[in-house]
Design a protein around this motif. Structure first.
Motif, PDB file in Angstrom:
ATOM      1  N   ALA A  66      -3.931  -0.386  44.610  1.00 37.72           N
ATOM      2  CA  ALA A  66      -4.574   1.133  44.291  1.00 37.72           C
ATOM      3  C   ALA A  66      -4.075   1.748  42.908  1.00 37.72           C
ATOM      4  O   ALA A  66      -4.769   2.101  42.115  1.00 37.72           O
ATOM      5  N   VAL A  67      -2.766   1.453  43.129  1.00 40.83           N
ATOM      6  CA  VAL A  67      -2.012   2.159  41.760  1.00 40.83           C
ATOM      7  C   VAL A  67      -2.341   1.351  40.586  1.00 40.83           C
ATOM      8  O   VAL A  67      -2.606   2.064  39.466  1.00 40.83           O
ATOM      9  N   ALA A  68      -2.385   0.582  40.814  1.00 39.53           N
ATOM     10  CA  ALA A  68      -2.808  -0.554  39.481  1.00 39.53           C
ATOM     11  C   ALA A  68      -4.302  -0.217  39.133  1.00 39.53           C
ATOM     12  O   ALA A  68      -4.339  -0.006  37.852  1.00 39.53           O
ATOM     13  N   ARG A  69      -5.022  -0.023  39.837  1.00 39.46           N
ATOM     14  CA  ARG A  69      -6.431   0.400  39.475  1.00 39.46           C
ATOM     15  C   ARG A  69      -6.359   1.856  39.086  1.00 39.46           C
ATOM     16  O   ARG A  69      -7.362   2.033  37.949  1.00 39.46           O
ATOM     17  N   LEU A  70      -5.681   2.643  39.653  1.00 45.52           N
ATOM     18  CA  LEU A  70      -5.769   4.025  39.231  1.00 45.52           C
ATOM     19  C   LEU A  70      -5.046   4.220  37.715  1.00 45.52           C
ATOM     20  O   LEU A  70      -5.320   5.027  36.819  1.00 45.52           O
ATOM     21  N   ASP A  71      -4.049   2.979  37.452  1.00 45.28           N
ATOM     22  CA  ASP A  71      -3.602   3.053  36.157  1.00 45.28           C
ATOM     23  C   ASP A  71      -4.480   2.610  34.972  1.00 45.28           C
ATOM     24  O   ASP A  71      -4.710   3.165  34.019  1.00 45.28           O
ATOM     25  N   ALA A  72      -5.253   1.550  35.360  1.00 39.69           N
ATOM     26  CA  ALA A  72      -6.453   1.230  34.396  1.00 39.69           C
ATOM     27  C   ALA A  72      -7.470   2.410  34.145  1.00 39.69           C
ATOM     28  O   ALA A  72      -7.752   2.669  33.178  1.00 39.69           O
ATOM     29  N   VAL A  73      -7.691   3.367  35.299  1.00 41.91           N
ATOM     30  CA  VAL A  73      -8.674   4.404  35.145  1.00 41.91           C
ATOM     31  C   VAL A  73      -7.849   5.431  33.984  1.00 41.91           C
ATOM     32  O   VAL A  73      -8.777   5.751  33.219  1.00 41.91           O
ATOM     33  N   ALA A  74      -6.694   5.560  34.247  1.00 40.57           N
ATOM     34  CA  ALA A  74      -5.934   6.461  33.293  1.00 40.57           C
ATOM     35  C   ALA A  74      -6.055   6.051  32.031  1.00 40.57           C
ATOM     36  O   ALA A  74      -6.622   6.631  31.214  1.00 40.57           O
ATOM     37  N   LEU A  75      -5.855   4.754  31.787  1.00 42.54           N
ATOM     38  CA  LEU A  75      -5.939   3.989  30.298  1.00 42.54           C
ATOM     39  C   LEU A  75      -7.343   4.256  30.131  1.00 42.54           C
ATOM     40  O   LEU A  75      -7.467   4.661  28.883  1.00 42.54           O
ATOM     41  N   ASP A 122      -1.344  12.749  29.770  1.00 39.32           N
ATOM     42  CA  ASP A 122      -2.499  13.351  29.546  1.00 39.32           C
ATOM     43  C   ASP A 122      -3.685  13.265  30.470  1.00 39.32           C
ATOM     44  O   ASP A 122      -4.687  13.832  30.391  1.00 39.32           O
ATOM     45  N   VAL A 123      -3.365  12.625  31.593  1.00 41.35           N
ATOM     46  CA  VAL A 123      -4.576  12.700  32.564  1.00 41.35           C
ATOM     47  C   VAL A 123      -4.177  13.430  33.796  1.00 41.35           C
ATOM     48  O   VAL A 123      -4.918  13.870  34.571  1.00 41.35           O
ATOM     49  N   PHE A 124      -2.894  13.123  34.505  1.00 40.82           N
ATOM     50  CA  PHE A 124      -2.515  13.527  35.466  1.00 40.82           C
ATOM     51  C   PHE A 124      -1.356  14.768  35.350  1.00 40.82           C
ATOM     52  O   PHE A 124      -0.320  14.524  34.497  1.00 40.82           O
ATOM     53  N   VAL A 125      -1.186  15.520  36.345  1.00 41.92           N
ATOM     54  CA  VAL A 125       0.108  16.476  36.108  1.00 41.92           C
ATOM     55  C   VAL A 125       0.946  16.615  37.433  1.00 41.92           C
ATOM     56  O   VAL A 125       1.997  16.458  36.782  1.00 41.92           O
ATOM     57  N   ALA A 126       0.572  16.116  38.429  1.00 51.86           N
ATOM     58  CA  ALA A 126       1.684  16.169  39.568  1.00 51.86           C
ATOM     59  C   ALA A 126       1.062  15.453  40.877  1.00 51.86           C
ATOM     60  O   ALA A 126      -0.339  15.353  40.903  1.00 51.86           O
ATOM     61  N   VAL A 127       1.830  14.983  41.663  1.00 52.18           N
ATOM     62  CA  VAL A 127       1.427  14.434  42.894  1.00 52.18           C
ATOM     63  C   VAL A 127       1.843  15.465  44.053  1.00 52.18           C
ATOM     64  O   VAL A 127       2.928  16.246  43.841  1.00 52.18           O
ATOM     65  N   ARG A 128       0.846  15.776  44.985  1.00 57.80           N
ATOM     66  CA  ARG A 128       1.301  16.785  46.130  1.00 57.80           C
ATOM     67  C   ARG A 128       0.576  16.361  47.399  1.00 57.80           C
ATOM     68  O   ARG A 128      -0.198  15.476  47.367  1.00 57.80           O
ATOM     69  N   VAL A 149     -12.585  10.269  39.059  1.00 56.74           N
ATOM     70  CA  VAL A 149     -13.379   9.652  40.221  1.00 56.74           C
ATOM     71  C   VAL A 149     -14.323   8.797  40.063  1.00 56.74           C
ATOM     72  O   VAL A 149     -14.560   7.505  40.164  1.00 56.74           O
ATOM     73  N   LYS A 150     -15.361   9.189  38.880  1.00 59.32           N
ATOM     74  CA  LYS A 150     -16.339   8.446  38.416  1.00 59.32           C
ATOM     75  C   LYS A 150     -15.893   7.014  37.801  1.00 59.32           C
ATOM     76  O   LYS A 150     -16.079   5.973  37.795  1.00 59.32           O
ATOM     77  N   ALA A 151     -14.663   7.247  36.615  1.00 61.72           N
ATOM     78  CA  ALA A 151     -14.064   6.194  36.283  1.00 61.72           C
ATOM     79  C   ALA A 151     -13.471   5.206  37.076  1.00 61.72           C
ATOM     80  O   ALA A 151     -13.503   4.071  36.771  1.00 61.72           O
ATOM     81  N   GLY A 152     -13.028   5.548  38.265  1.00 70.39           N
ATOM     82  CA  GLY A 152     -12.731   4.743  39.401  1.00 70.39           C
ATOM     83  C   GLY A 152     -13.733   3.718  39.736  1.00 70.39           C
ATOM     84  O   GLY A 152     -13.501   2.569  40.188  1.00 70.39           O
ATOM     85  N   TYR A 153     -15.139   4.214  39.557  1.00 71.94           N
ATOM     86  CA  TYR A 153     -16.139   3.306  40.192  1.00 71.94           C
ATOM     87  C   TYR A 153     -16.080   1.854  39.396  1.00 71.94           C
ATOM     88  O   TYR A 153     -16.264   0.794  39.920  1.00 71.94           O
ATOM     89  N   ASP A 154     -15.744   2.107  38.176  1.00 69.66           N
ATOM     90  CA  ASP A 154     -15.627   0.866  37.187  1.00 69.66           C
ATOM     91  C   ASP A 154     -14.676  -0.068  37.450  1.00 69.66           C
ATOM     92  O   ASP A 154     -14.421  -1.198  37.318  1.00 69.66           O
ATOM     93  N   GLN A 155     -13.294   0.597  38.154  1.00 65.29           N
ATOM     94  CA  GLN A 155     -12.304  -0.280  38.256  1.00 65.29           C
ATOM     95  C   GLN A 155     -12.145  -0.577  39.759  1.00 65.29           C
ATOM     96  O   GLN A 155     -11.017  -1.116  40.463  1.00 65.29           O
ATOM     97  N   GLY A 156     -13.235  -0.332  40.628  1.00 63.79           N
ATOM     98  CA  GLY A 156     -13.246  -0.815  41.996  1.00 63.79           C
ATOM     99  C   GLY A 156     -12.471   0.135  42.729  1.00 63.79           C
ATOM    100  O   GLY A 156     -11.762  -0.623  43.638  1.00 63.79           O
TER     101      GLY A 156
END
Ligand SMILES: Cc1ncc(COP(=O)(O)O)c(C=O)c1O
Length: 394
Positions: free
Chosen positions: A378-387, A320-326, A344-351
């Motif tokens: 990095a990927v754990a933080r992006l996972d928290a962003v997606a959640l 629901d958040v990401f479509v693909a990696v390229r 990107v903004k949600a990432g600020y709260d996850q450092g």
């Protein structure tokens, strides 16, 4: 009242006071994992000891002399670049934009000197980015960048990225001086040009005697796992624009060229007060000595594989958040389903810091020195962003 800094940037509410490796520290003490690296600039991370040493040693002896005189660090960096690339000669600039200016001038002067002064047209592609000068915006040609800034510098033919028929037709015109292309579009949304297309472009240039200009400002200097991205396709350009990573955070750019393409640029035809400044070149040499090492590039490739594999998992877990990696190497993009700037903004709260690009993509351009452990974080933080994005949606 207008801000004392001309308000051309929309800035995040973050003020960083120090950096170390892949980490930045905010004024309030929070630490951020930097997957933007100054938009592919801090290739060796923040405060790399070899770069700090090179800069401070140079600062203690000589900051600046003009290009009226010989500059040993400039000569050394040019020799290193010539040794490791297709190039026979190098001109140093302060930025990618300034490199674009010279690339355009060099191509046109080449044909002027060959007795074909009307051969001035340069083919470029939609989604490209070559800087914000008059030549840079005219080269990219997007309405977003050019609106209100006319009259635009003439002499650019804009073709749709991937439109082979239009390219074949345009290249056959007798006024085409050069084709300018990014092997991996950065601002355009991390769009790699397949190797077969880059080879095809080289063939087309050879068939019509057109100069090939590659813009490796963002994708060069080890970012894709080769020193320069075109090496993956086994081709060489005639002219190449470089900046960003080459200075590791110190303003530095360059135009590399083969002897033939550079033949029109004799004494007095071009110059720059600061280009090739001793401080910049001392740092540039330190960057080159590290990045051009095959063992370093092998590590970039290994880590790129690891990051990509983890990102594929992230995309699969959050459709629901990401479509693909390229992308290529450590120049990766996540095509988003949610709005990229919100992510990107949600990432600020996850450092975690990422960079938006066109086509609803977020860019991951970490320091090439990022560790395996930091890739995991990095990927754990992006996972928290997606959640977080999913919970916002619910
Ligand atoms: C591919 C490319 N070319 C040129 C430029 C312009 O470089 P600079 O901002 O150093 O002038 C950029 C900057 O993002 C870039 O990504």
């Amino acid at each position: 009242m207008i801000a004392s800094v001309l308000p051309t940037y929309s800035r995040a509410p973050l003020t960083f006071t120090s950096g170390s490796g892949a980490w930045l520290t905010e004024a309030d003490g929070r630490r951020f994992l930097d997957l933007g690296a100054g938009i592919a600039v801090n290739a060796l991370g923040h405060a790399h000891p070899a770069l700090v040493a090179a800069l401070t040693a140079q600062a203690q002896s000589l900051w600046h002399v003009s290009n009226l005189y010989h500059i040993p660090a400039q000569q050394k960096l040019a020799d290193l670049l010539v040794e490791h690339t297709f190039a026979d000669t190098v001109f140093f600039t302060n930025s990618g934009t300034e490199a674009c200016e010279l690339a355009v001038k060099m191509a046109r002067k080449y044909w002027y000197d060959k007795g074909q002064p009307d051969r001035t047209e340069i083919i470029t592609f939609t989604g490209s980015f070559h800087g914000r000068s008059s030549a840079g915006i005219a080269a990219a040609g997007s309405e977003k960048m050019t609106k209100g800034f006319g009259p635009l510098l003439p002499g650019f033919t804009h073709l749709d990225f991937g439109d082979h028929d239009a390219l074949t037709l345009a290249a056959a015109r007798d006024n085409i001086a050069a084709i300018m292309v990014e092997p991996v579009q950065g601002e355009g949304g991390i769009r790699p040009l397949p190797d077969v297309c880059l080879k095809g472009l080289r063939d087309l240039c050879d068939r019509h005697g057109i100069l090939m200009i590659l813009d490796e400002v963002q994708c060069g200097m080890g970012r894709t796992g080769k020193l320069f991205a075109h090496e993956w396709a086994g081709i060489t350009p005639d002219i190449m624009m470089v900046a960003k990573g080459i200075g590791g955070g110190f303003p530095l750019g360059a135009v590399l060229a083969n002897e033939n393409a550079a033949s029109g640029m004799s004494a007095g035809t071009h110059g720059s007060t600061y280009g090739g400044n001793p401080l910049a070149c001392a740092v540039g040499c330190a960057v080159m000595e590290i990045v051009a090492d095959p063992a370093f590039l092998a590590e970039v490739n290994r880590k790129a594989g690891l990051l990509r594999q983890k990102l594929e998992g992230l995309v699969a877990a959050h459709p629901d958040v990401f479509v693909a990696v390229r992308g290529s190497g450590l120049m990766l993009g996540l095509k988003c389903k949610a709005t990229n700037t919100d992510i990107v903004k949600a990432g600020y709260d996850q450092g975690v810091l990422t960079v938006p690009a066109a086509d609803n993509v977020i860019r991951l351009l970490p320091p090439l020195t990022i560790t395996d452990e930091e890739i995991g974080q990095a990927v754990a933080r992006l996972d928290a962003v997606a959640l977080h994005m999913q919970s916002e949606d619910a």
